[in-house]
Design an enzyme around this catalytic site. Structure first.
Site, PDB file in Angstrom:
ATOM      1  N   TYR A 163       0.830  -1.213   0.000  1.00 41.12           N
ATOM      2  CA  TYR A 163       0.000   0.000   0.000  1.00 41.12           C
ATOM      3  C   TYR A 163       0.861   1.259   0.000  1.00 41.12           C
ATOM      4  O   TYR A 163       0.558   2.216   0.715  1.00 41.12           O
ATOM      5  CB  TYR A 163      -0.914   0.039   1.240  1.00 41.12           C
ATOM      6  CG  TYR A 163      -1.735  -1.194   1.455  1.00 41.12           C
ATOM      7  CD1 TYR A 163      -2.576  -1.676   0.456  1.00 41.12           C
ATOM      8  CD2 TYR A 163      -1.670  -1.894   2.655  1.00 41.12           C
ATOM      9  CE1 TYR A 163      -3.330  -2.814   0.651  1.00 41.12           C
ATOM     10  CE2 TYR A 163      -2.424  -3.037   2.848  1.00 41.12           C
ATOM     11  CZ  TYR A 163      -3.249  -3.479   1.843  1.00 41.12           C
ATOM     12  OH  TYR A 163      -3.982  -4.604   2.045  1.00 41.12           O
TER      13      TYR A 163
ATOM     14  N   TYR B 299     -13.981  -5.205   4.885  1.00 42.11           N
ATOM     15  CA  TYR B 299     -12.690  -5.540   4.261  1.00 42.11           C
ATOM     16  C   TYR B 299     -12.447  -7.034   4.469  1.00 42.11           C
ATOM     17  O   TYR B 299     -12.540  -7.528   5.596  1.00 42.11           O
ATOM     18  CB  TYR B 299     -11.544  -4.737   4.887  1.00 42.11           C
ATOM     19  CG  TYR B 299     -10.205  -5.219   4.370  1.00 42.11           C
ATOM     20  CD1 TYR B 299      -9.728  -4.809   3.123  1.00 42.11           C
ATOM     21  CD2 TYR B 299      -9.440  -6.138   5.087  1.00 42.11           C
ATOM     22  CE1 TYR B 299      -8.536  -5.290   2.616  1.00 42.11           C
ATOM     23  CE2 TYR B 299      -8.248  -6.626   4.585  1.00 42.11           C
ATOM     24  CZ  TYR B 299      -7.798  -6.205   3.353  1.00 42.11           C
ATOM     25  OH  TYR B 299      -6.624  -6.697   2.851  1.00 42.11           O
TER      26      TYR B 299
ATOM     27  N   ASP C 181     -16.063 -13.315   9.189  1.00 48.08           N
ATOM     28  CA  ASP C 181     -14.634 -13.110   8.992  1.00 48.08           C
ATOM     29  C   ASP C 181     -14.085 -12.538  10.302  1.00 48.08           C
ATOM     30  O   ASP C 181     -14.219 -11.344  10.576  1.00 48.08           O
ATOM     31  CB  ASP C 181     -14.411 -12.154   7.810  1.00 48.08           C
ATOM     32  CG  ASP C 181     -12.942 -11.878   7.550  1.00 48.08           C
ATOM     33  OD1 ASP C 181     -12.093 -12.311   8.358  1.00 48.08           O
ATOM     34  OD2 ASP C 181     -12.648 -11.229   6.530  1.00 48.08           O
TER      35      ASP C 181
ATOM     36  N   LYS D 265      -4.428 -13.412  11.329  1.00 49.47           N
ATOM     37  CA  LYS D 265      -3.804 -12.391  12.191  1.00 49.47           C
ATOM     38  C   LYS D 265      -3.340 -12.933  13.552  1.00 49.47           C
ATOM     39  O   LYS D 265      -2.257 -13.489  13.628  1.00 49.47           O
ATOM     40  CB  LYS D 265      -4.739 -11.203  12.326  1.00 49.47           C
ATOM     41  CG  LYS D 265      -4.982 -10.519  10.969  1.00 49.47           C
ATOM     42  CD  LYS D 265      -5.163  -9.025  11.039  1.00 49.47           C
ATOM     43  CE  LYS D 265      -4.899  -8.386   9.709  1.00 49.47           C
ATOM     44  NZ  LYS D 265      -6.057  -8.290   8.826  1.00 49.47           N
TER      45      LYS D 265
HETATM   46  C1  PLP Z   1      -6.361  -8.601   7.420  1.00 50.47           C
HETATM   47  C2  PLP Z   1      -7.685  -9.118   7.071  1.00 50.47           C
HETATM   48  C3  PLP Z   1      -7.884 -10.010   5.990  1.00 50.47           C
HETATM   49  C4  PLP Z   1      -6.755 -10.407   5.065  1.00 50.47           C
HETATM   50  O1  PLP Z   1      -5.741 -11.087   5.728  1.00 50.47           O
HETATM   51  P1  PLP Z   1      -4.284 -11.178   5.055  1.00 50.47           P
HETATM   52  O2  PLP Z   1      -3.520 -12.092   5.982  1.00 50.47           O
HETATM   53  O3  PLP Z   1      -3.735  -9.789   5.023  1.00 50.47           O
HETATM   54  O4  PLP Z   1      -4.456 -11.750   3.693  1.00 50.47           O
HETATM   55  C5  PLP Z   1      -9.161 -10.482   5.759  1.00 50.47           C
HETATM   56  N1  PLP Z   1     -10.193 -10.133   6.542  1.00 50.47           N
HETATM   57  C6  PLP Z   1     -10.045  -9.292   7.589  1.00 50.47           C
HETATM   58  C7  PLP Z   1     -11.228  -8.956   8.437  1.00 50.47           C
HETATM   59  C8  PLP Z   1      -8.798  -8.742   7.881  1.00 50.47           C
HETATM   60  O5  PLP Z   1      -8.664  -7.887   8.889  1.00 50.47           O
END
Ligand code: PLP
Length: 420
Positions: free
Chosen positions: A18, A146, A240, A269
């Protein structure tokens, strides 16, 4: 301040995330990390307010995680999961199944969150295909959301605000509407489902906090409403929890606060405690059963090369040990209370629209998109803290092990920089 040799030699060959490589401030050279501290190559020390994109839940270099990785390195860093299985992946899957809400009993591992979401989407599509339903091909997603940077996931991010507006017209088209949270948006949501539910494979949402889309909060009632609508229309529900999982919102998984369970959940994460790349897609028995067949074509057709990496799974198992031994959820809530008090001082500062806190997420929302996020970031560095504002938010997602003093240093810097 001089940079080390590797920096001068390597920087002109790196392409950073980014980042407008021409105009962005040069990245800072990091020598090492520990706890909530980042030590720069020139000796300066920064208190980290964001835990390396929300991953370092126990702080950096936690000795228990370090030891688990070292021991696993000596035994076996990696072996493929095609036709083979190892203790760390098996133990991790069983432990996750035991703590995940609502009968999410199967875990498919991958190495990044975006891929975990891709797998969730593929699972949902194939759940229907395996049952002969070829018309449920769309995902209902929400503004402010996102879900990743790959092509399938970009298509379910916020289409206007997100960083993926550029690719509109090239991406798959999925409906992205307002989260149902007041009379107007609830009515629009209900109307949308009445007329389009039969085209939907699944509804996809980040529960309670939409992270990278702007740190936007919604409440448990919204989750209950999504679950009820998914049940009413026979659509799958995907949460998610890549950002919200592992204590970030004050519960182990955000959806537990609303006592709502999805059919599929994505993890990433914080899963490995921030030490190594690891992600997962957890599915309910109902979803898994749609793949359980004598027909080889009904298998889930996915398999990242490094899936279930033994080092990453060892780190994740050690991270779960820490959640069992030390009360991280209490810590997240205490951090939230302190952030609420301390960031509350921003209310009334010029340009500040809102201050909000949920567990270990503290947000100061500005009344404009911050064009000079890079400059703000440098002012924070000058105050000895690592905070990266984006769009219209300055936020904190510190390690859940951060000390009171370190937290005060972070919030003090925000009050001071936003105060002029
Ligand atoms: C960071 C994130 C992703 C993507 O994860 P990456 O490991 O960066 O590919 C997907 N969904 C959410 C909610 C996120 O915070």
């Amino acid at each position: 301040m001089t940079n080390p040799g590797w920096y001068d030699q390597g920087l002109s060959h790196l392409w950073l995330p980014y980042t407008q490589m021409k105009t962005s401030p040069a990245p800072l050279a990091v020598a090492r990390t520990k706890g909530s501290r980042i030590t720069l190559a020139d000796g300066r020390e920064l208190v980290d307010g964001i835990g390396s994109w929300w991953t370092a839940v126990h702080g950096y270099n936690h000795p228990h995680i370090q030891l688990a990785i070292e021991e696993q390195t000596a035994r076996m860093p990696h072996v493929m999961l095609g036709g083979l299985v190892h203790e760390q992946a098996a133990r991790l899957a069983a432990r996750l199944a035991a703590i995940l809400p609502g009968g999410l009993t199967r875990v498919f591992f991958s190495d990044s969150g975006s891929v975990a979401v891709e797998v969730a989407m593929k699972m949902a599509l194939q759940y229907w295909l395996n049952q002969g339903v070829r018309t449920r091909t769309k995902f209902l997603a929400f503004k402010g959301g996102y879900h990743g940077d790959t092509f399938a996931t970009m298509a379910v991010c916020d289409p206007e605000e997100g960083m993926h507006a550029l690719f509109r017209g090239i991406l798959a088209e999925h409906p992205v509407i307002d989260l149902p949270r007041d009379d107007e948006t609830i009515a629009a949501f209900d109307t949308f489902l009445e007329s389009h539910a039969d085209q939907l494979a699944a509804i996809l949402v980040e529960p309670l906090v939409q992270g990278a889309g702007g740190m936007i909060f919604h409440d448990e009632k919204t989750l209950k409403r999504l679950r009820a609508a998914a049940d009413k229309h026979g659509v799958l529900l995907i949460f998610d929890e890549i950002f919200t999982g592992f204590g970030r919102t004050g519960a182990m998984f955000a959806c537990q606060a609303g006592e709502v369970a999805p059919d599929i959940m994505t993890l990433g994460k914080g899963l490995s405690g921030g030490a190594l790349p690891l992600a997962g897609t957890a599915a309910s028995q109902k979803v898994f059963d749609a793949f359980w067949s004598d027909d080889p074509q009904h298998a889930l057709m996915h398999g990242p090369t490094f899936m279930g990496n033994a080092l990453a799974c060892a780190a994740a198992n050690a991270s779960l040990d820490l959640f069992e031994r030390e009360n991280r959820l209490l810590a997240a809530n205490e951090i939230g209370k302190a952030m609420g008090r301390q960031l509350g001082r921003c209310l009334g500062l010029p340009g500040v629209k809102d201050v909000r806190v949920r567990g270990g997420v503290g947000v100061v929302e500005l009344d404009r998109i911050e064009e000079n996020a890079g400059t703000l970031c440098r002012r924070f560095v000058d105050m000895g803290v690592w905070i990266r504002p984006f769009r219209n938010v300055v936020y904190l997602t510190p390690a859940l092990t951060i000390s009171d003093d370190e937290l005060q240093k972070l919030t003090g810097a925000i009050v001071s920089v936003l105060g002029g």
